[in-house]
Scaffold this motif. Structure first.
Motif, mmCIF file in Angstrom:
data_model
loop_
_atom_site.group_PDB
_atom_site.id
_atom_site.type_symbol
_atom_site.label_atom_id
_atom_site.label_comp_id
_atom_site.label_asym_id
_atom_site.label_seq_id
_atom_site.Cartn_x
_atom_site.Cartn_y
_atom_site.Cartn_z
ATOM 1 N N SER A 85 0.893 -1.274 -0.111
ATOM 2 C CA SER A 85 -0.115 -0.203 0.143
ATOM 3 C C SER A 85 0.777 1.213 -0.102
ATOM 4 O O SER A 85 1.962 1.248 0.696
ATOM 5 N N PHE A 135 5.768 1.611 -4.599
ATOM 6 C CA PHE A 135 4.748 0.615 -4.315
ATOM 7 C C PHE A 135 4.909 -0.685 -5.071
ATOM 8 O O PHE A 135 4.428 -1.540 -4.648
ATOM 9 N N VAL A 187 -6.351 8.488 -10.297
ATOM 10 C CA VAL A 187 -5.893 7.123 -10.977
ATOM 11 C C VAL A 187 -4.556 6.860 -10.336
ATOM 12 O O VAL A 187 -3.530 7.596 -10.756
ATOM 13 N N ASN A 192 -9.899 1.989 -8.629
ATOM 14 C CA ASN A 192 -11.233 2.569 -8.274
ATOM 15 C C ASN A 192 -11.916 3.163 -9.554
ATOM 16 O O ASN A 192 -12.949 2.911 -9.623
ATOM 17 N N ILE A 244 2.700 5.569 -8.347
ATOM 18 C CA ILE A 244 2.776 4.204 -8.995
ATOM 19 C C ILE A 244 2.889 4.182 -10.339
ATOM 20 O O ILE A 244 2.443 5.000 -11.107
ATOM 21 N N GLU A 288 -6.584 14.958 0.893
ATOM 22 C CA GLU A 288 -5.297 14.697 0.560
ATOM 23 C C GLU A 288 -4.844 14.948 -0.621
ATOM 24 O O GLU A 288 -5.823 14.983 -1.602
ATOM 25 N N SER A 291 -6.191 13.131 -4.003
ATOM 26 C CA SER A 291 -7.839 13.417 -3.915
ATOM 27 C C SER A 291 -7.867 14.454 -5.059
ATOM 28 O O SER A 291 -8.938 14.694 -5.648
ATOM 29 N N THR A 318 -10.972 11.143 -2.771
ATOM 30 C CA THR A 318 -10.737 9.935 -2.206
ATOM 31 C C THR A 318 -10.446 9.706 -0.927
ATOM 32 O O THR A 318 -10.805 8.673 -0.148
ATOM 33 N N GLY A 319 -9.884 10.663 -0.137
ATOM 34 C CA GLY A 319 -9.367 10.494 1.091
ATOM 35 C C GLY A 319 -9.386 11.862 1.896
ATOM 36 O O GLY A 319 -9.003 12.850 1.186
HETATM 37 N N1 F0G Z 1 -6.877 8.518 -3.904
HETATM 38 C C1 F0G Z 1 -6.329 7.985 -2.886
HETATM 39 C C2 F0G Z 1 -6.232 8.854 -1.556
HETATM 40 C C3 F0G Z 1 -5.679 6.891 -2.824
HETATM 41 O O1 F0G Z 1 -5.088 6.373 -1.663
HETATM 42 C C4 F0G Z 1 -5.601 6.027 -4.046
HETATM 43 C C5 F0G Z 1 -4.669 4.620 -3.930
HETATM 44 C C6 F0G Z 1 -5.928 6.793 -5.121
HETATM 45 C C7 F0G Z 1 -6.597 7.695 -4.996
HETATM 46 C C8 F0G Z 1 -5.975 5.862 -6.452
HETATM 47 O O2 F0G Z 1 -6.808 4.687 -6.414
HETATM 48 O O3 F0G Z 1 -5.155 2.913 -6.752
HETATM 49 O O4 F0G Z 1 -7.585 2.785 -7.119
HETATM 50 O O5 F0G Z 1 -6.443 4.016 -8.864
HETATM 51 N N2 F0G Z 1 -4.380 4.047 -2.893
HETATM 52 C C9 F0G Z 1 -3.714 2.755 -3.003
HETATM 53 C C10 F0G Z 1 -3.255 2.447 -1.568
HETATM 54 C C11 F0G Z 1 -2.661 2.360 -3.972
HETATM 55 O O6 F0G Z 1 -2.367 1.557 -1.447
HETATM 56 O O7 F0G Z 1 -3.728 3.186 -0.439
HETATM 57 P P1 F0G Z 1 -6.538 3.445 -7.446
#
Ligand code: F0G
Length: 355
Positions: A85, A135, A187, A192, A244, A288, A291, A318-319
């Motif tokens: 992660s 990662f 992405v 997601n 990534i 974050e 996001s 996303t976060g």
């Molecule tokens: N936004 C946040 C806050 C994330 O933690 C992640 C991915 C993404 C976007 C992208 O989403 O990977 O589905 O395309 N986090 C993963 C992790 C890789 O290990 O927490 P994704």
């Protein structure tokens, strides 16, 4: 009042669950969808909505998929869970494993996990291992360990993760009464965007929507393998969550892009940081950096290649911003420290307004 159903119960008919699947829950899903008036004024789009996934129990969208993956691991009598992660998957896996009574190991890229996420993994009692490398190297290691039967892998290569995450698309369609014209989403490993597309496709079949949105995915410029069409050996971005270079769900992202008539493009760290700051200061929503890539992307499209008449759009946030206190702290000048008197505080306010 009847208690709110847990995510697994609410969408049981659309998830790979049976009556034997444990009803694990920490209250995930049902996150706010709120208007963004400042972005509407700026872009001229009629309705810009923000899906605030930081409101999930561990502060990110990962909880939607993790609850299903860990419930299925319990059902299948797995003895432990394991993931690589950039931080949020680790925090979520550690929390649901703790709730389920399963041991959890998380493998992290050394030096590139935001402080709040690391704190969560430690607090939830996971075994935390940092590896040298990005990662992608950590993911290769956990895949090898899972193949040796060490534990159930709960990265998004586990199909139960994608199944759970697609429920966010269901919620958007239910709240708006139909799918939006376009969806903007960061992405990284590309799980997601794959999940949302599946969710929108299934929404039409399930009667939650009559149409499907165009999908616009956003990578960081220094970590944009899908945009460039080639793996990135040493990804770099301030948005460490999406740092990534070889996304596991690359094909799923291409399918979402092509079947929806959308695009996957890159935003710079400067564009990400502008959106990060403006979301907090103008909309009152603290996310974050990763996001903020969705909003940076909306701004870019609204100015440049255009939105082809889209009047209702959704940006996925996303976060939570609390995940990454160091980045927030870097935004400000020093915080004034003065004596606890009205005069001294007034002096500090006057000084701040002149600065
Ligand atoms: N936004 C946040 C806050 C994330 O933690 C992640 C991915 C993404 C976007 C992208 O989403 O990977 O589905 O395309 N986090 C993963 C992790 C890789 O290990 O927490 P994704």
């Amino acid at each position: 009042m009847t208690p709110a159903l847990c995510l697994i119960d609410r969408y049981a008919a659309h998830l790979p669950v049976t009556s034997r699947t444990p009803r694990l829950t920490l209250g995930e899903g049902g996150t706010p969808l709120v208007r963004a008036p400042s972005l509407e004024r700026e872009t001229g789009i009629d309705a810009v909505w923000l899906k605030v996934e930081g409101a999930n129990p561990t502060g990110s969208f990962k909880d939607r998929g993790m609850v299903v993956a860990v419930a299925k691991a319990l059902e299948e009598r797995s003895g432990a869970v394991l993931c690589a992660s950039t931080g949020n998957t680790a925090a979520s896996a550690a929390a649901y494993a703790a709730r389920a009574g399963l041991p959890c190991t998380v493998v992290l890229p050394a030096g590139y996990v935001a402080l709040g996420k690391l704190a969560q993994a430690i607090a939830f009692g996971a075994t935390v291992v940092s590896v040298r490398g990005p990662f992608d190297a950590a993911l290769a290691v956990v895949k090898e360990l899972a193949a040796q039967g060490e534990a159930t892998l709960v990265n998004s290569v586990n199909p139960h993760r994608i199944e759970g995450q697609k429920t966010a698309a269901f919620e958007i369609c239910e709240t708006l009464g139909d799918a939006p014209d376009a969806l903007f989403i960061p992405v990284g490993n590309a799980g997601n965007i794959t999940a949302y597309w599946q969710g929108f496709v299934e929404s039409v079949a399930a009667g939650f929507a009559t149409r499907r949105p165009r999908m616009y995915g956003w990578q960081a410029e220094g970590a944009a393998p899908i945009v460039r069409g080639v793996r990135v050996a040493e990804p770099e971005t301030i948005a460490t969550a999406i740092r990534i270079g070889a996304p596991a769900s690359w094909q799923g992202a291409l399918r979402a892009r092509d079947e929806s008539g959308g695009a996957i493009e890159a935003v710079s760290d400067a564009e990400i940081m502008d959106a990060y700051r403006d979301l907090a200061r103008r909309e009152g929503i603290f996310v974050e950096p990763a996001s903020a890539a969705s909003v940076a992307g909306l701004r870019k499209r609204a100015q440049g290649a255009g939105l082809r008449g889209a009047s209702t759009v959704v940006c996925v946030l996303t976060g939570s911003g609390l995940k990454d206190p160091d980045t927030a702290r870097s935004l400000t000048r020093d915080v004034a420290l003065v004596d606890a008197t009205a005069d001294a505080v007034m002096g500090a306010i006057a000084h701040a307004s002149r600065a």
